[in-house]
Enzyme design. Structure first.
Site, short mmCIF file in Angstrom:
data_model
loop_
_atom_site.label_atom_id
_atom_site.label_comp_id
_atom_site.label_asym_id
_atom_site.label_seq_id
_atom_site.Cartn_x
_atom_site.Cartn_y
_atom_site.Cartn_z
N LYS A 1 5.41 -12.88 1.03
CA LYS A 1 6.58 -12.01 0.82
C LYS A 1 7.59 -12.21 1.95
O LYS A 1 8.79 -12.34 1.72
CB LYS A 1 6.13 -10.53 0.76
N GLN B 1 1.24 -2.45 2.12
CA GLN B 1 0.35 -3.33 1.36
C GLN B 1 -0.97 -2.61 1.07
O GLN B 1 -1.57 -1.99 1.95
CB GLN B 1 0.11 -4.62 2.16
N ASP C 1 8.40 -1.21 -3.93
CA ASP C 1 7.20 -1.50 -4.72
C ASP C 1 7.19 -0.66 -6.01
O ASP C 1 6.39 -0.94 -6.92
CB ASP C 1 5.95 -1.11 -3.91
N1 GUN Z 1 -1.69 -5.11 -3.33
C1 GUN Z 1 -1.79 -5.93 -4.42
N2 GUN Z 1 -0.59 -6.02 -5.05
C2 GUN Z 1 0.26 -5.24 -4.35
C3 GUN Z 1 1.65 -4.94 -4.49
O1 GUN Z 1 2.34 -5.38 -5.41
N3 GUN Z 1 2.17 -4.12 -3.55
C4 GUN Z 1 1.43 -3.61 -2.54
N4 GUN Z 1 2.04 -2.79 -1.66
N5 GUN Z 1 0.16 -3.86 -2.37
C5 GUN Z 1 -0.43 -4.68 -3.27
#
Ligand code: GUN
Length: 297
Positions: A58, A102, A125
């Site tokens: 990311k 995350q 998110d």
């Molecule tokens: N863990 C797995 N996929 C995601 C996501 O799209 N966002 C976040 N914050 N954690 C994750």
């Protein structure tokens, strides 16, 4: 006899690159205008290797398109209060347009409390109850990256969903549940008749065989076989699994769908890797750009 053609591939890698290039052009124009580029922050608690990989990609992808990106790393024994203090700080920081925490978080931290403390306007998110609620009501909201990415693929590949039967395998808060809501809305893509299948569904194969669009987010490697898919169905595969393989690495990446079998029956199919996966980061970056634009207004 004419040979039956394999399904058309829905190329998520190519589409994600197109979207990132579109965002890059907008960000470059902002920088030319002496504006701050969008700033995305990711918080990671503990040392989950998969989370490290996701957060690393990311950050790299954000920087590659000219955004500012930083990662706040916390040790496994960070308290919930310490995390909430950081979120409060980011909520108030005008130079941060969007941030994510995350997941998964360590067990001693209440995930719902953490997500609920993020300012909805910075929740890129799309996990905050305000964003989920607005999405469910058909209002403007941040939609979580995987369902948003699937909607974008259906749109860019001009797949007709109106009045079709969409069967979603899985009811998670992040994928299955929002996906089912989005597909039922009076939108394009959308406007489908939706069935959600989960671990207690009794006649899953019968339902799957009725699907014009089958969205597979069940979390089991190669669960979906040829005999579970209707001829000509559109198959979207959300799964990512490592399975043993006789190659140099000793493993390969597969989805929830047995691709080699199902590709012969479907009309469109997303590969794994290179299908839904790359779209998630592109949609997160798109949400971050939107958060920055909203903040300017
Ligand atoms: N863990 C797995 N996929 C995601 C996501 O799209 N966002 C976040 N914050 N954690 C994750």
């Amino acid at each position: 006899m004419t040979k039956k053609m394999d399904a058309q591939l829905i190329d998520g890698k190519k589409t994600a690159t197109e979207i990132k290039n579109e965002i890059k052009v907008e960000v470059a124009a902002m920088i030319d205008n002496d504006e701050y580029p969008p700033h995305l922050v990711a918080i990671i608690v503990g040392e989950d290797p998969a989370s490290e990989t996701y957060v690393g990609s990311k950050e790299r992808s954000a920087k590659a398109i000219g955004m500012t990106s930083s990662v706040y790393r916390f040790p496994e024994d960070t308290t919930e209060e310490e995390l909430l203090e950081t979120i409060d700080f980011l909520n108030k920081d005008d130079e941060v347009h969007g941030f994510i925490v995350q997941l998964p978080l360590p067990d001693h931290i209440d995930v719902d409390r953490v997500i609920g403390s993020i300012k909805p306007e910075k929740d890129v998110d799309g996990f905050h109850p305000v964003n989920v609620g607005k999405m469910a009501l058909g209002q403007k909201a941040f939609v979580s990256a995987t369902p948003a990415g699937i909607m974008e693929l259906l749109d860019r590949y001009n797949i007709d969903t109106e009045g079709k039967h969409c069967v979603v395998l899985g009811r998670s808060n992040i994928v299955g549940s929002p996906m089912s809501i989005l597909m039922s809305k009076k939108t394009k893509p959308g406007n489908a008749t939706v069935t959600v299948c989960h671990s207690r569904t009794q006649n899953m194969k019968d339902l799957m065989l009725q699907a014009d669009i089958l969205i597979c987010a069940i979390g089991q490697a190669q669960f979906v076989k040829e005999d579970m898919v209707k001829e000509g169905a559109v198959v979207i595969d959300v799964g990512i699994h490592r399975i043993p393989a006789e190659n140099e690495k000793g493993y390969k990446i597969v989805g929830d769908v047995n691709f080699d079998a199902v590709v012969k029956k479907a009309s469109f199919i997303t590969p794994v890797p290179g299908g839904v996966g790359p779209m998630t980061i592109a949609m997160l970056l798109k949400n971050t750009l939107t958060a920055q634009k909203n903040m300017k207004q």
